[in-house]
Design a protein around this motif. Structure first.
Motif, PDB file in Angstrom:
ATOM      1  N   MET A   1       0.849  -1.170   0.000  1.00 34.92           N
ATOM      2  CA  MET A   1       0.000   0.000   0.000  1.00 34.92           C
ATOM      3  C   MET A   1       0.899   1.238   0.000  1.00 34.92           C
ATOM      4  O   MET A   1       1.850   1.320   0.750  1.00 34.92           O
ATOM      5  N   ALA A   2       0.590   2.176  -0.837  1.00 35.90           N
ATOM      6  CA  ALA A   2       1.329   3.434  -0.896  1.00 35.90           C
ATOM      7  C   ALA A   2       0.424   4.548  -0.398  1.00 35.90           C
ATOM      8  O   ALA A   2      -0.743   4.612  -0.743  1.00 35.90           O
ATOM      9  N   GLY A  60      13.305   1.945   5.846  1.00 30.01           N
ATOM     10  CA  GLY A  60      13.661   2.145   4.448  1.00 30.01           C
ATOM     11  C   GLY A  60      14.596   3.305   4.243  1.00 30.01           C
ATOM     12  O   GLY A  60      15.486   3.560   5.054  1.00 30.01           O
ATOM     13  N   ARG A  61      14.347   4.041   3.143  1.00 27.14           N
ATOM     14  CA  ARG A  61      15.196   5.165   2.723  1.00 27.14           C
ATOM     15  C   ARG A  61      14.363   6.435   2.644  1.00 27.14           C
ATOM     16  O   ARG A  61      13.149   6.373   2.444  1.00 27.14           O
ATOM     17  N   LEU A  62      15.061   7.577   2.755  1.00 25.52           N
ATOM     18  CA  LEU A  62      14.383   8.859   2.812  1.00 25.52           C
ATOM     19  C   LEU A  62      15.063   9.846   1.871  1.00 25.52           C
ATOM     20  O   LEU A  62      16.288   9.899   1.806  1.00 25.52           O
ATOM     21  N   TRP A  63      14.251  10.615   1.140  1.00 28.73           N
ATOM     22  CA  TRP A  63      14.744  11.659   0.240  1.00 28.73           C
ATOM     23  C   TRP A  63      14.079  12.969   0.613  1.00 28.73           C
ATOM     24  O   TRP A  63      12.874  13.011   0.857  1.00 28.73           O
ATOM     25  N   LEU A  64      14.867  14.022   0.600  1.00 26.66           N
ATOM     26  CA  LEU A  64      14.351  15.381   0.746  1.00 26.66           C
ATOM     27  C   LEU A  64      14.673  16.097  -0.552  1.00 26.66           C
ATOM     28  O   LEU A  64      15.839  16.174  -0.955  1.00 26.66           O
ATOM     29  N   THR A  65      13.635  16.586  -1.227  1.00 30.48           N
ATOM     30  CA  THR A  65      13.835  17.346  -2.457  1.00 30.48           C
ATOM     31  C   THR A  65      13.344  18.766  -2.226  1.00 30.48           C
ATOM     32  O   THR A  65      12.828  19.086  -1.148  1.00 30.48           O
ATOM     33  N   ASP A  66      13.466  19.601  -3.229  1.00 27.62           N
ATOM     34  CA  ASP A  66      12.984  20.968  -3.096  1.00 27.62           C
ATOM     35  C   ASP A  66      11.463  21.063  -3.222  1.00 27.62           C
ATOM     36  O   ASP A  66      10.904  22.156  -3.096  1.00 27.62           O
ATOM     37  N   PRO A  75      12.044  -3.844   1.058  1.00 30.69           N
ATOM     38  CA  PRO A  75      11.214  -5.049   0.984  1.00 30.69           C
ATOM     39  C   PRO A  75      11.465  -5.893   2.239  1.00 30.69           C
ATOM     40  O   PRO A  75      12.615  -6.152   2.583  1.00 30.69           O
ATOM     41  N   PRO A  76      10.412  -6.308   2.955  1.00 31.58           N
ATOM     42  CA  PRO A  76      10.609  -7.091   4.172  1.00 31.58           C
ATOM     43  C   PRO A  76      11.059  -8.517   3.848  1.00 31.58           C
ATOM     44  O   PRO A  76      10.851  -9.011   2.732  1.00 31.58           O
ATOM     45  N   SER A  82       3.978  -2.668   5.892  1.00 30.62           N
ATOM     46  CA  SER A  82       2.721  -2.015   6.265  1.00 30.62           C
ATOM     47  C   SER A  82       2.371  -0.905   5.280  1.00 30.62           C
ATOM     48  O   SER A  82       1.216  -0.621   5.060  1.00 30.62           O
ATOM     49  N   PHE A  83       3.387  -0.293   4.656  1.00 27.99           N
ATOM     50  CA  PHE A  83       3.156   0.605   3.526  1.00 27.99           C
ATOM     51  C   PHE A  83       4.427   0.655   2.698  1.00 27.99           C
ATOM     52  O   PHE A  83       5.526   0.455   3.190  1.00 27.99           O
ATOM     53  N   ASP A  84       4.263   0.890   1.400  1.00 23.96           N
ATOM     54  CA  ASP A  84       5.357   0.807   0.440  1.00 23.96           C
ATOM     55  C   ASP A  84       6.110   2.120   0.305  1.00 23.96           C
ATOM     56  O   ASP A  84       7.328   2.154   0.295  1.00 23.96           O
ATOM     57  N   SER A  85       5.361   3.213   0.176  1.00 26.55           N
ATOM     58  CA  SER A  85       6.003   4.516  -0.002  1.00 26.55           C
ATOM     59  C   SER A  85       5.116   5.609   0.572  1.00 26.55           C
ATOM     60  O   SER A  85       3.915   5.438   0.744  1.00 26.55           O
ATOM     61  N   LEU A  86       5.758   6.730   0.857  1.00 26.34           N
ATOM     62  CA  LEU A  86       5.062   7.900   1.362  1.00 26.34           C
ATOM     63  C   LEU A  86       5.707   9.111   0.713  1.00 26.34           C
ATOM     64  O   LEU A  86       6.925   9.268   0.764  1.00 26.34           O
TER      65      LEU A  86
END
Length: 194
Positions: A1-2, A60-66, A75-76, A82-86
């Protein structure tokens, strides 16, 4: 789920939006705890009513963009995450707060303004913890970037609300255009003394 999903490449990297620049990346060890108050019922439920409060966790991983803050879960080993992306536009971050508890690791608390139909509701909060890095540097970069986005949004709104177009003022400063030359009276009005 995203949730507020991000388009991902086959290597699970977010696809950048037009003119989007990456400011910071945390490649591993990001723990996200997403608290969704009074979540809507899941798709499998046929009756109405409230789905109740829900807490979703992922690493997971985190990105900060403008333009946005993006999290992509790893992937577990077994089962589904519980969720794929945010993906959250920076203008939808209502507040950010750097927390330093007496016991436990520092974390970043973010309150999100929900986007309609994206799986979140108003009052959603995100806790961001880093396993092997300090979160303060990332929190500072996020807040500076968010402030810049808000400033730029206000600037563009001010430009759109510019002054109305005016016509050339008349001879005495009136806002009516100049009368044609043939309509100017040659005499003074009655009762007017020089």
């Amino acid at each position: 789920m995203a949730l507020n999903w991000a388009t991902l490449s086959p290597s699970r990297q977010p696809t950048p939006l037009a003119h989007e620049l990456t400011i910071r990346t945390v490649d591993s060890g990001v723990d996200i705890s997403l608290r969704v108050p009074d979540a809507p019922p899941t798709a499998g439920v046929t009756s109405g009513g409230s789905g109740g409060a829900k807490t979703l966790k992922a690493t997971g991983r985190l990105w900060l963009t403008d333009q946005r803050l993006i999290f992509v879960s790893d992937p577990p080993a077994k089962g589904a995450p519980s969720f794929d992306s945010l993906s959250v536009p920076l203008l939808s971050l209502l507040s950010t707060k750097f927390e330093q508890p007496h016991f436990g690791s520092n974390y970043l608390l973010i309150e999100i303004k929900a986007t309609p139909g994206a799986g979140l509701v108003d009052g959603t909060r995100v806790e961001v913890r880093f396993k092997d890095k300090g979160v303060f540097e990332f929190a500072s970069a996020l807040e500076k970037t968010r402030e810049r986005v808000i400033y730029m949004k206000r600037q563009s709104a001010d430009e759109e609300d510019g002054l109305p177009a005016y016509s050339t003022p008349g001879p005495s400063g009136s806002s009516t255009p100049y009368p044609p030359a043939g309509d100017i009276p040659s005499e003074n009005p009655p009762g007017y003394d020089d």
